[in-house]
Design a protein around this motif. Structure first.
Motif, short mmCIF file in Angstrom:
data_model
loop_
_atom_site.label_atom_id
_atom_site.label_comp_id
_atom_site.label_asym_id
_atom_site.label_seq_id
_atom_site.Cartn_x
_atom_site.Cartn_y
_atom_site.Cartn_z
N ARG A 159 15.07 -5.32 16.43
CA ARG A 159 14.52 -5.21 15.08
C ARG A 159 15.59 -4.79 14.08
O ARG A 159 15.65 -5.31 12.96
CB ARG A 159 13.36 -4.21 15.07
N ILE A 160 16.42 -3.84 14.49
CA ILE A 160 17.49 -3.37 13.59
C ILE A 160 18.49 -4.48 13.30
O ILE A 160 19.02 -4.59 12.18
CB ILE A 160 18.19 -2.14 14.21
N LEU A 166 12.75 -4.79 8.19
CA LEU A 166 13.16 -3.71 7.30
C LEU A 166 13.55 -2.42 8.03
O LEU A 166 14.05 -1.49 7.41
CB LEU A 166 12.03 -3.40 6.30
N LEU A 167 13.31 -2.37 9.33
CA LEU A 167 13.65 -1.17 10.10
C LEU A 167 15.17 -1.00 10.17
O LEU A 167 15.90 -1.96 10.42
CB LEU A 167 13.07 -1.26 11.50
N SER A 168 15.64 0.23 9.96
CA SER A 168 17.08 0.50 10.03
C SER A 168 17.31 1.87 10.66
O SER A 168 16.36 2.60 10.94
CB SER A 168 17.71 0.46 8.63
N ILE A 169 18.59 2.19 10.89
CA ILE A 169 18.94 3.49 11.45
C ILE A 169 20.03 4.09 10.57
O ILE A 169 20.96 3.40 10.15
CB ILE A 169 19.40 3.35 12.92
N TYR A 177 12.23 3.30 7.47
CA TYR A 177 11.44 2.11 7.12
C TYR A 177 10.92 2.25 5.70
O TYR A 177 10.19 3.20 5.39
CB TYR A 177 10.28 1.93 8.10
N PRO A 178 11.28 1.33 4.79
CA PRO A 178 10.81 1.42 3.40
C PRO A 178 9.33 1.07 3.29
O PRO A 178 8.82 0.24 4.04
CB PRO A 178 11.68 0.39 2.67
N THR A 179 8.67 1.70 2.32
CA THR A 179 7.21 1.50 2.19
C THR A 179 6.78 1.09 0.79
O THR A 179 5.59 1.01 0.51
CB THR A 179 6.47 2.80 2.54
N SER A 180 7.72 0.87 -0.10
CA SER A 180 7.39 0.47 -1.48
C SER A 180 6.49 1.49 -2.16
O SER A 180 5.61 1.14 -2.94
CB SER A 180 6.71 -0.91 -1.49
N LEU A 181 6.70 2.76 -1.84
CA LEU A 181 5.97 3.86 -2.47
C LEU A 181 4.46 3.72 -2.34
O LEU A 181 3.71 3.96 -3.27
CB LEU A 181 6.36 3.97 -3.96
N LEU A 182 4.02 3.33 -1.15
CA LEU A 182 2.58 3.31 -0.89
C LEU A 182 2.03 4.72 -0.97
O LEU A 182 2.76 5.70 -0.81
CB LEU A 182 2.31 2.73 0.50
N GLU A 186 -3.33 3.91 2.54
CA GLU A 186 -2.41 2.81 2.86
C GLU A 186 -1.14 3.33 3.50
O GLU A 186 -0.62 2.73 4.45
CB GLU A 186 -2.07 2.03 1.59
N MET A 187 -0.63 4.45 3.00
CA MET A 187 0.61 5.02 3.54
C MET A 187 0.38 5.52 4.97
O MET A 187 1.23 5.32 5.85
CB MET A 187 1.09 6.15 2.65
N PHE A 188 -0.75 6.14 5.20
CA PHE A 188 -1.05 6.62 6.55
C PHE A 188 -1.19 5.44 7.51
O PHE A 188 -0.72 5.49 8.65
CB PHE A 188 -2.33 7.46 6.54
N GLN A 189 -1.85 4.37 7.08
CA GLN A 189 -2.01 3.20 7.94
C GLN A 189 -0.66 2.56 8.26
O GLN A 189 -0.41 2.15 9.40
CB GLN A 189 -2.93 2.19 7.26
N LYS A 190 0.21 2.48 7.24
CA LYS A 190 1.54 1.90 7.45
C LYS A 190 2.34 2.73 8.45
O LYS A 190 3.00 2.18 9.34
CB LYS A 190 2.28 1.85 6.11
N THR A 191 2.26 4.05 8.30
CA THR A 191 2.99 4.94 9.21
C THR A 191 2.46 4.82 10.63
O THR A 191 3.23 4.79 11.59
CB THR A 191 2.89 6.39 8.73
N SER A 192 1.16 4.75 10.77
CA SER A 192 0.54 4.63 12.09
C SER A 192 0.97 3.34 12.78
O SER A 192 1.31 3.33 13.97
CB SER A 192 -0.98 4.68 11.95
N LYS A 193 0.99 2.24 12.03
CA LYS A 193 1.41 0.95 12.59
C LYS A 193 2.88 0.99 13.02
O LYS A 193 3.26 0.41 14.03
CB LYS A 193 1.17 -0.17 11.58
N LEU A 194 3.71 1.66 12.20
CA LEU A 194 5.12 1.77 12.55
C LEU A 194 5.30 2.53 13.87
O LEU A 194 6.08 2.11 14.73
CB LEU A 194 5.89 2.48 11.43
N ILE A 195 4.60 3.65 14.01
CA ILE A 195 4.67 4.43 15.25
C ILE A 195 4.28 3.57 16.45
O ILE A 195 4.98 3.54 17.47
CB ILE A 195 3.77 5.68 15.16
N ASP A 196 3.16 2.85 16.33
CA ASP A 196 2.69 2.03 17.44
C ASP A 196 3.69 0.92 17.78
O ASP A 196 3.80 0.50 18.94
CB ASP A 196 1.33 1.40 17.10
N SER A 197 4.44 0.44 16.78
CA SER A 197 5.38 -0.66 17.01
C SER A 197 6.64 -0.22 17.74
O SER A 197 7.43 -1.06 18.19
CB SER A 197 5.77 -1.30 15.67
#
Length: 199
Positions: A159-160, A166-169, A177-182, A186-197
């Motif tokens: 992914r990197i 968009l994932l980087s180190i 991971y950028p979130t476009s200032l969610l 929405e921000m919690f859902q985005k964070t949860s999906k990132l963790i699961d990925s």
């Protein structure tokens, strides 16, 4: 006596508010929910005469309002018990039970109290795969992992290296991971999906 314990707990909460400072009392995310809860736990254990043992935990630092308002739960002892309940949840079913109890006893849950539940759900997911620190900073989700993490290293590396991902180190070996200032849910859902990925 019960009265003395109540007085000590009131004093403990006031000390915690003082330690946060006037600009952050009522905004626990700015200092980290685990830090706040640790102070509460130390106060309760001191009253019980129990030794406080430090254990590794996932620290979540999110700059949003995170609290149980006095207007929602007027009694300070009830609030301290509720903070302890939500911070001790071991699974999502227990979080659901906590929410049901709040609704039954106090009515519709205010947004800043919903954030406690949302953070705990993130924390459970983060702990499962060995995330030691999770932050929202300047429109980015920043993740640090402990040595015993359960990340899928090959997947993350691909992914990197993928210019479309968009994932980087960063230089501190943190995943970004950028979130476009969610904001909000929405921000919690985005964070949860990132963790699961990352599994």
């Amino acid at each position: 006596t019960a009265y003395e314990i109540g007085v000590r707990l009131v004093g403990s909460e006031m000390c915690i508010r003082d330690s946060l400072g006037p600009e952050q009392s009522g905004n626990l995310g700015a200092v980290g929910f685990e830090t706040y809860n640790g102070l509460l736990e130390e106060a309760v254990n001191e009253l019980r005469g129990e030794e406080v043992k430090a254990t590794p935990d996932t620290e979540i630092r999110i700059p949003i309002s995170i609290r149980i308002p006095e207007e929602y739960v007027p009694d300070i002892n009830d609030r301290l018990v509720l903070y302890k309940r939500i911070s001790s949840a071991n699974n999502e079913h227990e979080i659901d039970q906590f929410n049901d109890e709040l609704m039954d006893r106090f009515g519709p849950i205010p947004e800043e109290t919903k954030n406690l539940e949302r953070i705990m759900r993130l924390k459970l997911r983060a702990q499962e795969i060995g995330i030691s620190n999770l932050e929202w900073i300047n429109g980015q989700i920043i993740i640090s992992a402990d040595i015993s993490n359960k990340f899928d290293s090959n997947r993350i590396l691909k992914r990197i290296q993928d210019p479309k991902d968009l994932l980087s180190i960063d230089r501190d070996q943190r995943l970004c991971y950028p979130t476009s200032l969610l904001q909000g849910e929405e921000m919690f859902q985005k964070t949860s999906k990132l963790i699961d990925s990352l599994r």
